[in-house]
Write a protein that holds these residues in place. Structure first.
Motif, PDB file in Angstrom:
ATOM      1  N   UNK A 218       0.824  -1.227   0.000  1.00  0.00           N
ATOM      2  CA  UNK A 218       0.000   0.000   0.000  1.00  0.00           C
ATOM      3  C   UNK A 218       0.849   1.264   0.000  1.00  0.00           C
ATOM      4  N   UNK A 219       1.929   1.223  -0.728  1.00  0.00           N
ATOM      5  CA  UNK A 219       2.782   2.400  -0.834  1.00  0.00           C
ATOM      6  C   UNK A 219       2.241   3.410  -1.852  1.00  0.00           C
ATOM      7  N   UNK A 220       1.404   2.957  -2.770  1.00  0.00           N
ATOM      8  CA  UNK A 220       1.029   3.800  -3.904  1.00  0.00           C
ATOM      9  C   UNK A 220      -0.250   4.592  -3.642  1.00  0.00           C
ATOM     10  N   UNK A 221      -1.339   3.895  -3.350  1.00  0.00           N
ATOM     11  CA  UNK A 221      -2.636   4.534  -3.148  1.00  0.00           C
ATOM     12  C   UNK A 221      -3.067   4.432  -1.682  1.00  0.00           C
ATOM     13  N   UNK A 222      -4.078   5.195  -1.334  1.00  0.00           N
ATOM     14  CA  UNK A 222      -4.541   5.224   0.048  1.00  0.00           C
ATOM     15  C   UNK A 222      -5.444   4.051   0.385  1.00  0.00           C
ATOM     16  N   UNK A 223      -6.109   3.463  -0.625  1.00  0.00           N
ATOM     17  CA  UNK A 223      -7.079   2.408  -0.345  1.00  0.00           C
ATOM     18  C   UNK A 223      -6.547   1.034  -0.704  1.00  0.00           C
ATOM     19  N   UNK A 224      -7.032   0.019   0.003  1.00  0.00           N
ATOM     20  CA  UNK A 224      -6.656  -1.363  -0.266  1.00  0.00           C
ATOM     21  C   UNK A 224      -7.072  -1.764  -1.681  1.00  0.00           C
ATOM     22  N   UNK A 225      -8.298  -1.375  -2.080  1.00  0.00           N
ATOM     23  CA  UNK A 225      -8.823  -1.786  -3.383  1.00  0.00           C
ATOM     24  C   UNK A 225      -7.971  -1.262  -4.530  1.00  0.00           C
TER      25      UNK A 225
END
Length: 341
Positions: free
Chosen positions: A88-95
């Motif tokens: 999860x380094x890129x976006x804030x959400x798991x999805x």
């Protein structure tokens, strides 16, 4: 097997790690770096599409082996991006991270992001820990006890593992594909159907294109070379990180900060090393802060170095060639136990 999230470490308030975490947060080093990942994704995608375009234009030629080497070096770059998404380094959400990782992993290179995340997070939770870290439970022995006790076919490998290390890495690409398929068939992955569809799409596109353009013999040689380079590159990226560092016994009570630092090794270098190793040359910082975006790891390094010095925690950093030398010497030392020396 359910994935375990290692976005952030849990430590008692007031612990040494909590102090370091506050310094890192105050420096803004856990903030997202979407611009970096946007241009990195575009660059790597362009390299992949360019490689396959040249492949089609060359046709049925032995010059395709050069393309195989090139694509074998591009695949790990997608693996690095999938790795970052898994943390999860890129976006804030798991999805969003999972979708990105499935495209970079399952579709682009044929490696399941669900399997990778679950397996890799077990490693992060218990680095270099006997019986708990999957990365030291494979075909290589990392402790003399295991080298002496094993009675399977692996014992022969243990005896000569320092010499066999790099040749075995040529099989790592095939191993990653095989592990992905086995996980999708037997593990209760959250998005099994979608991942399986993307993995199948990769296999059909990859094998279909290779056998459509090349004669059967050339196609098989192309696959062996391309996957061999892929595996060798991946193995050479991971080898410097933990091999030859401290091995912990199962149930070891070492605190989080020391468990991550003492079992990890950084590799010195500049922008080229950072790009070639996907930021994993900052292994200590990555293990302390798994969700830290890749470009921030180098910025966190001096903070972590200073903090480790304050706490008297050894911080291991060496050059790339020295890291391989350390790893091979350690593997040879362990192999002597298997040889009864």
């Amino acid at each position: 097997m359910q994935s375990v999230t290692m976005d952030s470490a849990v430590a008692p308030r007031g612990s040494e790690y909590a102090v370091l975490m506050r310094r890192v947060r105050q420096a803004g080093l856990l903030n997202r770096r979407l611009r970096f990942y946007a241009w990195r994704t575009a660059l790597v995608a362009a390299a992949l599409l360019g490689g396959w375009t040249v492949f089609v234009l060359l046709g049925d030629s032995w010059w395709q082996l050069a393309v195989a080497v090139f694509l074998g070096m591009v695949f790990p770059q997608f693996a690095f991006l999938g790795h970052d998404a898994g943390h999860r380094q890129i976006f804030a959400t798991r999805r969003a991270n999972h979708l990105y990782g499935a495209i970079a992993g399952n579709l682009a290179i044929g490696v399941s992001i669900g399997w990778w995340t679950s397996n890799h997070n077990r490693h992060h939770a218990h680095p270099n820990t006997e019986g708990e870290d999957p990365d030291i439970m494979g075909v290589l022995a990392h402790s003399s006890e295991r080298a002496r006790a094993d009675r399977s076919f692996r014992r022969l490998i243990f005896r000569y593992q320092a010499w066999l290390f790099f040749p075995l890495l040529l099989l790592e690409g095939f191993s990653l594909h095989g592990a992905s398929v086995r996980a999708l068939l037997s593990w209760p992955l959250r998005h099994r159907a979608a991942e399986a569809a993307l993995l199948l799409a990769h296999a059909v596109l990859y094998l279909g294109l290779v056998f459509l353009v090349l004669s059967p013999v050339k196609a098989l040689v192309f696959i062996v070379v391309q996957q061999g380079v892929f595996g060798l590159y991946m193995g050479c990226t991971f080898a410097p990180n933990h091999k030859g560092m401290e091995i912990l016994s199962a149930g070891d009570a070492t605190d989080f900060l020391r468990r991550q630092v003492l079992t990890s090794r950084n590799v010195k270098g500049g922008p080229v090393t950072d790009a070639a190793l996907g930021g994993l040359n900052y292994q200590i910082e990555h293990h302390l802060f798994p969700s830290m975006p890749r470009p921030n790891l180098r910025l966190a390094r001096p903070l972590v170095q200073q903090f480790c010095a304050e706490q008297g925690v050894p911080y291991r950093e060496t050059g790339l060639l020295d890291s391989y030398s350390d790893a091979l010497r350690y593997l040879d030392t362990v192999s002597r136990a298997a040889r009864g020396q």
